[in-house]
Design a protein around this motif. Structure first.
Motif, mmCIF file in Angstrom:
data_model
loop_
_atom_site.group_PDB
_atom_site.id
_atom_site.type_symbol
_atom_site.label_atom_id
_atom_site.label_comp_id
_atom_site.label_asym_id
_atom_site.label_seq_id
_atom_site.Cartn_x
_atom_site.Cartn_y
_atom_site.Cartn_z
ATOM 1 N N ASN A 1 -13.932 -18.487 -14.820
ATOM 2 C CA ASN A 1 -13.215 -18.875 -16.101
ATOM 3 C C ASN A 1 -11.961 -18.602 -16.002
ATOM 4 O O ASN A 1 -10.826 -19.000 -16.896
ATOM 5 C CB ASN A 1 -13.969 -18.021 -17.085
ATOM 6 C CG ASN A 1 -15.435 -18.775 -17.277
ATOM 7 O OD1 ASN A 1 -15.809 -19.913 -17.587
ATOM 8 N ND2 ASN A 1 -16.122 -17.744 -17.772
ATOM 9 N N LYS A 2 -11.014 -18.092 -14.766
ATOM 10 C CA LYS A 2 -9.802 -17.640 -14.779
ATOM 11 C C LYS A 2 -8.898 -18.737 -14.895
ATOM 12 O O LYS A 2 -7.953 -18.577 -15.797
ATOM 13 C CB LYS A 2 -9.500 -16.851 -13.378
ATOM 14 C CG LYS A 2 -8.290 -16.304 -13.275
ATOM 15 C CD LYS A 2 -7.973 -15.475 -11.858
ATOM 16 C CE LYS A 2 -6.793 -15.011 -11.466
ATOM 17 N NZ LYS A 2 -6.116 -14.072 -12.662
ATOM 18 N N GLU A 3 -9.068 -19.775 -13.970
ATOM 19 C CA GLU A 3 -8.244 -20.770 -14.079
ATOM 20 C C GLU A 3 -8.078 -21.363 -15.569
ATOM 21 O O GLU A 3 -7.167 -21.687 -15.944
ATOM 22 C CB GLU A 3 -8.612 -21.777 -12.966
ATOM 23 C CG GLU A 3 -7.565 -22.950 -12.890
ATOM 24 C CD GLU A 3 -8.116 -24.119 -12.048
ATOM 25 O OE1 GLU A 3 -7.377 -25.143 -11.975
ATOM 26 O OE2 GLU A 3 -8.781 -23.766 -11.106
ATOM 27 N N LEU B 1 -13.847 -14.476 -20.204
ATOM 28 C CA LEU B 1 -12.693 -14.755 -19.566
ATOM 29 C C LEU B 1 -12.287 -13.870 -18.279
ATOM 30 O O LEU B 1 -11.369 -14.332 -17.542
ATOM 31 C CB LEU B 1 -11.523 -14.850 -20.629
ATOM 32 C CG LEU B 1 -11.959 -15.783 -21.803
ATOM 33 C CD1 LEU B 1 -10.867 -15.827 -22.827
ATOM 34 C CD2 LEU B 1 -12.267 -17.141 -21.344
ATOM 35 N N ASP B 2 -12.717 -12.644 -18.109
ATOM 36 C CA ASP B 2 -12.317 -11.872 -17.086
ATOM 37 C C ASP B 2 -13.148 -12.448 -15.650
ATOM 38 O O ASP B 2 -13.016 -11.780 -14.863
ATOM 39 C CB ASP B 2 -12.759 -10.496 -17.429
ATOM 40 C CG ASP B 2 -11.911 -9.918 -18.324
ATOM 41 O OD1 ASP B 2 -10.319 -10.091 -18.351
ATOM 42 O OD2 ASP B 2 -12.285 -9.342 -19.473
ATOM 43 N N ASP B 3 -14.111 -13.414 -15.979
ATOM 44 C CA ASP B 3 -14.981 -13.562 -14.966
ATOM 45 C C ASP B 3 -13.820 -14.513 -13.989
ATOM 46 O O ASP B 3 -13.510 -15.546 -14.491
ATOM 47 C CB ASP B 3 -16.355 -14.404 -15.211
ATOM 48 C CG ASP B 3 -17.183 -14.788 -14.146
ATOM 49 O OD1 ASP B 3 -16.675 -15.370 -13.095
ATOM 50 O OD2 ASP B 3 -18.444 -14.169 -14.246
ATOM 51 N N ALA B 4 -14.173 -14.508 -12.702
ATOM 52 C CA ALA B 4 -13.309 -15.470 -11.700
ATOM 53 C C ALA B 4 -13.841 -16.884 -12.042
ATOM 54 O O ALA B 4 -12.807 -17.785 -11.920
ATOM 55 C CB ALA B 4 -13.695 -15.102 -10.587
ATOM 56 N N LEU C 1 -14.885 -24.363 -18.873
ATOM 57 C CA LEU C 1 -15.401 -23.009 -19.218
ATOM 58 C C LEU C 1 -16.899 -22.816 -18.919
ATOM 59 O O LEU C 1 -17.757 -24.043 -18.803
ATOM 60 C CB LEU C 1 -15.277 -22.264 -20.535
ATOM 61 C CG LEU C 1 -13.918 -22.110 -20.989
ATOM 62 C CD1 LEU C 1 -13.786 -21.747 -22.621
ATOM 63 C CD2 LEU C 1 -13.173 -21.200 -20.094
ATOM 64 N N THR C 2 -17.237 -21.793 -18.164
ATOM 65 C CA THR C 2 -18.478 -21.591 -17.718
ATOM 66 C C THR C 2 -19.561 -20.467 -18.505
ATOM 67 O O THR C 2 -18.734 -19.426 -19.010
ATOM 68 C CB THR C 2 -18.618 -20.915 -16.427
ATOM 69 O OG1 THR C 2 -17.904 -22.016 -15.347
ATOM 70 C CG2 THR C 2 -19.944 -20.741 -15.665
ATOM 71 N N VAL C 3 -20.569 -20.707 -19.016
ATOM 72 C CA VAL C 3 -21.261 -19.962 -19.857
ATOM 73 C C VAL C 3 -21.730 -18.821 -19.034
ATOM 74 O O VAL C 3 -21.957 -18.639 -17.919
ATOM 75 C CB VAL C 3 -22.748 -20.649 -20.163
ATOM 76 C CG1 VAL C 3 -23.585 -19.567 -21.065
ATOM 77 C CG2 VAL C 3 -22.350 -21.846 -21.097
ATOM 78 N N SER C 4 -21.207 -17.536 -19.572
ATOM 79 C CA SER C 4 -21.720 -16.273 -18.980
ATOM 80 C C SER C 4 -23.252 -15.990 -19.373
ATOM 81 O O SER C 4 -23.920 -15.467 -18.845
ATOM 82 C CB SER C 4 -20.766 -14.837 -19.370
ATOM 83 O OG SER C 4 -19.438 -15.428 -19.217
#
Length: 293
Positions: A222-224, A217-220, A184-187
């Motif tokens: 973090n989608k996968e 989680l709606d960010d591209a 995951l990537t920090v928003s």
């Protein structure tokens, strides 16, 4: 003796939550509630009254239901300050260094203490990340991880975490570790003003910073990783890391950790403290919330 009685007189009767601790009014010194007050004189300038009381047996308390004596001491206040006079390395590995610390206690008595440190690293050498998962139309969740911890001999539920990388600041390390261990990537970081957390002050000065962040989680980006759910093993294979993700509802954080314990997992103490504090805050907020009537 007079100094001790002054302290006791100032506190008419205080029962501590610590096992065996009890302060007794001077007029009742001797016996109080089945407890016997005794005195020792370990040092010519220190009067040490001691309280001994029978404690009902049970799990972890004498066993077999037999009474067990609990011994506690209270001493006159001293003016000294404990000071470290030296450190020496006893043994070491790549990750740990065993030291013996020479110090003088508050009465000036020289003593030796065994401690463990991280060689070549500052005391604040690690960061832990508490990722709050955000998704439109869904309740907030928290991403935790599980991995085998040889020192514990069990799989442990933890927050993603890691040692500070060379040249990295806290947020850079947090973002890197979260990506490595969860995909995951920090928003955004919610806050990083929490105090440094001592891991185990009885044996080590090492500290960790706990950062709270949000993950969209709606960010591209973090989608996968979001669609993968609990599948897959994360971490660095060359370091022997086999990390699995565990997602729990934020509103049921404490209950989820309790369930993990019932399943046989060990639970990181930092997580348990945070979860209990969060649950307590939510209970207080609900108790004092304005009525909808």
């Amino acid at each position: 003796m007079a100094a001790v009685l002054t302290v006791l007189r100032a506190v008419p009767y205080v029962a501590s939550s610590s096992p065996g601790m009890l302060f007794v009014p001077p007029a009742q010194i001797g016996w109080h509630g089945g407890m016997q007050l005794m005195t020792q004189q370990p040092h010519p300038s220190v009067f040490t009254p001691m309280l001994r009381r029978p404690v009902s047996g049970g799990a972890g308390r004498g066993g077999g239901g037999k009474p067990m004596s609990v011994l506690s001491t209270v001493r006159a206040e001293v003016d000294g300050v404990a000071k470290i006079s030296g450190r020496r390395k006893v043994a070491g590995t790549r990750w740990l260094e065993l030291q013996q610390i020479d110090y003088h206690d508050e009465s000036g008595v020289p003593r030796v203490w065994d401690a463990v440190s991280r060689p070549g690293l500052p005391d604040l050498c690690a960061v832990a990340i508490l990722p709050i998962l955000k998704k439109k139309g869904s309740q907030d969740q928290i991403m935790l991880i599980s991995q085998f911890r040889p020192a514990v001999g069990a799989y442990c539920i933890e927050a993603p975490a890691g040692l500070l990388g060379e040249g990295e600041d806290l947020r850079e390390t947090a973002a890197r570790e979260l990506l490595e261990e969860t995909g995951l990537t920090v928003s955004r970081f919610v806050a990083d003003d929490a105090g440094d957390l001592l891991n185990d002050p009885g044996i080590t000065p090492t500290r960790v910073k706990l950062l709270v962040c949000e993950v969209d989680l709606d960010d591209a980006a973090n989608k996968e990783a979001s669609e993968r759910g609990h599948e897959g093993v994360y971490g660095l294979a060359e370091e022997g890391e086999y990390i699995r993700r565990k997602v729990v509802p934020l509103a049921a954080f404490r209950d989820s950790l309790a369930e993990f314990e019932r399943e046989g997992f060990a639970v990181d103490g930092k997580l348990m403290c945070f979860a209990r504090g969060l649950a307590f805050g939510m209970e207080i907020a609900a108790k004092f919330a304005p009525s909808s009537k």
